[in-house]
Design a protein around this motif. Structure first.
Motif, PDB file in Angstrom:
ATOM      1  N   TRP A   3       0.843  -1.197   0.000  1.00 10.11           N
ATOM      2  CA  TRP A   3       0.000   0.000   0.000  1.00 10.11           C
ATOM      3  C   TRP A   3       0.875   1.242   0.000  1.00 10.11           C
ATOM      4  O   TRP A   3       0.561   2.230  -0.667  1.00 10.11           O
ATOM      5  CB  TRP A   3      -0.954  -0.011   1.192  1.00 10.11           C
ATOM      6  N   LEU A   4       1.976   1.214   0.728  1.00  4.91           N
ATOM      7  CA  LEU A   4       2.909   2.344   0.741  1.00  4.91           C
ATOM      8  C   LEU A   4       3.517   2.544  -0.648  1.00  4.91           C
ATOM      9  O   LEU A   4       3.622   3.678  -1.137  1.00  4.91           O
ATOM     10  CB  LEU A   4       4.004   2.129   1.785  1.00  4.91           C
ATOM     11  N   ILE A   5       3.896   1.454  -1.294  1.00  8.01           N
ATOM     12  CA  ILE A   5       4.426   1.533  -2.662  1.00  8.01           C
ATOM     13  C   ILE A   5       3.384   2.140  -3.595  1.00  8.01           C
ATOM     14  O   ILE A   5       3.697   2.984  -4.440  1.00  8.01           O
ATOM     15  CB  ILE A   5       4.868   0.134  -3.143  1.00  8.01           C
ATOM     16  N   LEU A   6       2.133   1.733  -3.426  1.00  2.40           N
ATOM     17  CA  LEU A   6       1.059   2.258  -4.265  1.00  2.40           C
ATOM     18  C   LEU A   6       0.843   3.753  -4.028  1.00  2.40           C
ATOM     19  O   LEU A   6       0.641   4.519  -4.973  1.00  2.40           O
ATOM     20  CB  LEU A   6      -0.234   1.484  -4.003  1.00  2.40           C
ATOM     21  N   ILE A   7       0.908   4.182  -2.790  1.00  4.20           N
ATOM     22  CA  ILE A   7       0.761   5.606  -2.476  1.00  4.20           C
ATOM     23  C   ILE A   7       1.903   6.414  -3.105  1.00  4.20           C
ATOM     24  O   ILE A   7       1.679   7.468  -3.700  1.00  4.20           O
ATOM     25  CB  ILE A   7       0.688   5.821  -0.951  1.00  4.20           C
ATOM     26  N   ILE A   8       3.108   5.894  -3.008  1.00  6.65           N
ATOM     27  CA  ILE A   8       4.254   6.583  -3.615  1.00  6.65           C
ATOM     28  C   ILE A   8       4.091   6.636  -5.136  1.00  6.65           C
ATOM     29  O   ILE A   8       4.382   7.658  -5.768  1.00  6.65           O
ATOM     30  CB  ILE A   8       5.582   5.912  -3.204  1.00  6.65           C
ATOM     31  N   ALA A   9       3.585   5.550  -5.728  1.00  7.29           N
ATOM     32  CA  ALA A   9       3.328   5.540  -7.172  1.00  7.29           C
ATOM     33  C   ALA A   9       2.317   6.625  -7.537  1.00  7.29           C
ATOM     34  O   ALA A   9       2.482   7.322  -8.545  1.00  7.29           O
ATOM     35  CB  ALA A   9       2.814   4.164  -7.601  1.00  7.29           C
ATOM     36  N   GLY A  10       1.284   6.781  -6.719  1.00  3.08           N
ATOM     37  CA  GLY A  10       0.298   7.829  -6.955  1.00  3.08           C
ATOM     38  C   GLY A  10       0.896   9.218  -6.842  1.00  3.08           C
ATOM     39  O   GLY A  10       0.539  10.118  -7.608  1.00  3.08           O
ATOM     40  N   LEU A  11       1.810   9.395  -5.907  1.00  3.69           N
ATOM     41  CA  LEU A  11       2.468  10.697  -5.766  1.00  3.69           C
ATOM     42  C   LEU A  11       3.350  11.012  -6.965  1.00  3.69           C
ATOM     43  O   LEU A  11       3.440  12.170  -7.398  1.00  3.69           O
ATOM     44  CB  LEU A  11       3.271  10.744  -4.461  1.00  3.69           C
ATOM     45  N   GLU A  13       2.622   9.998  -9.893  1.00  2.00           N
ATOM     46  CA  GLU A  13       1.657  10.376 -10.927  1.00  2.00           C
ATOM     47  C   GLU A  13       1.331  11.866 -10.826  1.00  2.00           C
ATOM     48  O   GLU A  13       1.235  12.560 -11.842  1.00  2.00           O
ATOM     49  CB  GLU A  13       0.378   9.545 -10.800  1.00  2.00           C
ATOM     50  N   VAL A  14       1.192  12.362  -9.617  1.00  2.00           N
ATOM     51  CA  VAL A  14       0.968  13.794  -9.413  1.00  2.00           C
ATOM     52  C   VAL A  14       2.184  14.581  -9.923  1.00  2.00           C
ATOM     53  O   VAL A  14       2.037  15.610 -10.583  1.00  2.00           O
ATOM     54  CB  VAL A  14       0.703  14.102  -7.923  1.00  2.00           C
ATOM     55  N   ALA A  15       3.376  14.063  -9.628  1.00  2.00           N
ATOM     56  CA  ALA A  15       4.602  14.741 -10.058  1.00  2.00           C
ATOM     57  C   ALA A  15       4.692  14.803 -11.579  1.00  2.00           C
ATOM     58  O   ALA A  15       5.092  15.828 -12.140  1.00  2.00           O
ATOM     59  CB  ALA A  15       5.827  14.039  -9.475  1.00  2.00           C
ATOM     60  N   PHE A  16       4.293  13.724 -12.270  1.00  2.00           N
ATOM     61  CA  PHE A  16       4.394  13.808 -13.731  1.00  2.00           C
ATOM     62  C   PHE A  16       3.356  14.742 -14.316  1.00  2.00           C
ATOM     63  O   PHE A  16       3.615  15.414 -15.318  1.00  2.00           O
ATOM     64  CB  PHE A  16       4.476  12.436 -14.412  1.00  2.00           C
ATOM     65  N   GLY A  37      11.627  15.406 -16.725  1.00  2.00           N
ATOM     66  CA  GLY A  37      11.056  15.083 -15.417  1.00  2.00           C
ATOM     67  C   GLY A  37       9.761  14.316 -15.551  1.00  2.00           C
ATOM     68  O   GLY A  37       9.488  13.373 -14.793  1.00  2.00           O
ATOM     69  N   PHE A  38       8.941  14.701 -16.538  1.00  2.00           N
ATOM     70  CA  PHE A  38       7.700  13.987 -16.819  1.00  2.00           C
ATOM     71  C   PHE A  38       7.980  12.528 -17.141  1.00  2.00           C
ATOM     72  O   PHE A  38       7.332  11.616 -16.600  1.00  2.00           O
ATOM     73  CB  PHE A  38       6.957  14.663 -17.971  1.00  2.00           C
ATOM     74  N   LEU A  39       8.936  12.274 -18.021  1.00  2.00           N
ATOM     75  CA  LEU A  39       9.255  10.896 -18.409  1.00  2.00           C
ATOM     76  C   LEU A  39       9.785  10.081 -17.233  1.00  2.00           C
ATOM     77  O   LEU A  39       9.402   8.919 -17.045  1.00  2.00           O
ATOM     78  CB  LEU A  39      10.261  10.894 -19.560  1.00  2.00           C
ATOM     79  N   ILE A  40      10.654  10.689 -16.437  1.00  2.00           N
ATOM     80  CA  ILE A  40      11.219   9.983 -15.280  1.00  2.00           C
ATOM     81  C   ILE A  40      10.130   9.673 -14.256  1.00  2.00           C
ATOM     82  O   ILE A  40      10.021   8.543 -13.761  1.00  2.00           O
ATOM     83  CB  ILE A  40      12.366  10.812 -14.650  1.00  2.00           C
ATOM     84  N   CYS A  41       9.305  10.665 -13.932  1.00  2.00           N
ATOM     85  CA  CYS A  41       8.229  10.451 -12.963  1.00  2.00           C
ATOM     86  C   CYS A  41       7.208   9.433 -13.470  1.00  2.00           C
ATOM     87  O   CYS A  41       6.709   8.610 -12.696  1.00  2.00           O
ATOM     88  CB  CYS A  41       7.541  11.771 -12.617  1.00  2.00           C
ATOM     89  N   SER A  42       6.919   9.473 -14.762  1.00  2.00           N
ATOM     90  CA  SER A  42       5.992   8.502 -15.350  1.00  2.00           C
ATOM     91  C   SER A  42       6.534   7.091 -15.207  1.00  2.00           C
ATOM     92  O   SER A  42       5.816   6.170 -14.796  1.00  2.00           O
ATOM     93  CB  SER A  42       5.760   8.795 -16.833  1.00  2.00           C
ATOM     94  N   ALA A  43       7.810   6.918 -15.555  1.00  2.00           N
ATOM     95  CA  ALA A  43       8.419   5.588 -15.475  1.00  2.00           C
ATOM     96  C   ALA A  43       8.414   5.070 -14.038  1.00  2.00           C
ATOM     97  O   ALA A  43       8.049   3.910 -13.787  1.00  2.00           O
ATOM     98  CB  ALA A  43       9.848   5.636 -16.020  1.00  2.00           C
ATOM     99  N   ILE A  44       8.787   5.915 -13.092  1.00  2.00           N
ATOM    100  CA  ILE A  44       8.803   5.496 -11.680  1.00  2.00           C
ATOM    101  C   ILE A  44       7.394   5.152 -11.219  1.00  2.00           C
ATOM    102  O   ILE A  44       7.179   4.132 -10.554  1.00  2.00           O
ATOM    103  CB  ILE A  44       9.434   6.592 -10.796  1.00  2.00           C
ATOM    104  N   SER A  45       6.421   5.976 -11.582  1.00  2.00           N
ATOM    105  CA  SER A  45       5.041   5.740 -11.186  1.00  2.00           C
ATOM    106  C   SER A  45       4.546   4.396 -11.699  1.00  2.00           C
ATOM    107  O   SER A  45       3.957   3.599 -10.956  1.00  2.00           O
ATOM    108  CB  SER A  45       4.149   6.873 -11.683  1.00  2.00           C
ATOM    109  N   LEU A  48       6.358   1.395  -9.985  1.00  2.00           N
ATOM    110  CA  LEU A  48       5.842   1.155  -8.635  1.00  2.00           C
ATOM    111  C   LEU A  48       4.430   0.573  -8.674  1.00  2.00           C
ATOM    112  O   LEU A  48       4.085  -0.279  -7.851  1.00  2.00           O
ATOM    113  CB  LEU A  48       5.875   2.451  -7.825  1.00  2.00           C
ATOM    114  N   LEU A  49       3.615   1.007  -9.626  1.00  2.00           N
ATOM    115  CA  LEU A  49       2.286   0.419  -9.782  1.00  2.00           C
ATOM    116  C   LEU A  49       2.399  -1.061 -10.137  1.00  2.00           C
ATOM    117  O   LEU A  49       1.674  -1.894  -9.582  1.00  2.00           O
ATOM    118  CB  LEU A  49       1.495   1.170 -10.851  1.00  2.00           C
ATOM    119  N   ILE A  50       3.306  -1.400 -11.043  1.00  2.00           N
ATOM    120  CA  ILE A  50       3.529  -2.797 -11.411  1.00  2.00           C
ATOM    121  C   ILE A  50       3.920  -3.606 -10.175  1.00  2.00           C
ATOM    122  O   ILE A  50       3.422  -4.715  -9.960  1.00  2.00           O
ATOM    123  CB  ILE A  50       4.605  -2.897 -12.509  1.00  2.00           C
ATOM    124  N   LYS A  51       4.803  -3.060  -9.351  1.00  2.00           N
ATOM    125  CA  LYS A  51       5.226  -3.747  -8.122  1.00  2.00           C
ATOM    126  C   LYS A  51       4.050  -3.932  -7.171  1.00  2.00           C
ATOM    127  O   LYS A  51       3.877  -5.003  -6.569  1.00  2.00           O
ATOM    128  CB  LYS A  51       6.347  -2.935  -7.451  1.00  2.00           C
TER     129      LYS A  51
END
Length: 108
Positions: A3-11, A13-16, A37-45, A48-51
Motif C-alpha cells: 500500500w505504501l508503494i502504491l501511495i508513492i506511485a500515486g504521488l 503520478e501527481v509529479a508527472f 522530469g515527466f518521463l522519469i516520474c511517469s516511469a517510476i510511477s 511502482l504500480l507494477i510492483k
C-alpha cells in the motif's frame, strides 16, 4: 508495504502531471527539462504500480493509483496554478478521498 508503494506511485503520478503542466508554461531548455522530469516520474510511477499489483487486486490498486493522481493533481492546480476552488469541487475531491480510503479497507 505494498500500500505504501502504491501511495508513492500515486504521488509520482501527481509529479508527472506537475512536470507536464510546467513544460507547457516554459520554452527552450527548461521545457525539455520539464519533459524529462515527466518521463522519469511517469516511469517510476508505472514501475511502482507494477510492483504494487503483484500482491494487491488490480482493480483496487488501479483505482487508488488514479484516485491519488486525480486528487493530487486537482490540489496542485488549486495551490500552484490558480485553478478555482469552489464548494462543489472541494466536495467531490473529499468524496473521492473517501472512496479511496473505502477501497483500501474493503480490500483483502
Amino acid at each position: 508495504m505494498n500500500w505504501l508503494i502504491l501511495i508513492i506511485a500515486g504521488l509520482f503520478e501527481v509529479a508527472f502531471a506537475f512536470c507536464l503542466s510546467k513544460a507547457k508554461e516554459t520554452t527552450g531548455t527548461d521545457m525539455y527539462l520539464w519533459y524529462g522530469g515527466f518521463l522519469i516520474c511517469s516511469a517510476i510511477s508505472f514501475l511502482l504500480l507494477i510492483k504494487a499489483v503483484q500482491t494487491l487486486p488490480l482493480g483496487t490498486a488501479y483505482a487508488v493509483w488514479t484516485g491519488i493522481g486525480a486528487v493530487g493533481t486537482v490540489l496542485l492546480g488549486i495551490f500552484f496554478f490558480k485553478d478555482p476552488a469552489n464548494f462543489w469541487r472541494i466536495f467531490f475531491i473529499v468524496t473521492l478521498i473517501g472512496s479511496i480510503i473505502g477501497l483500501k479497507y474493503v480490500s483483502h
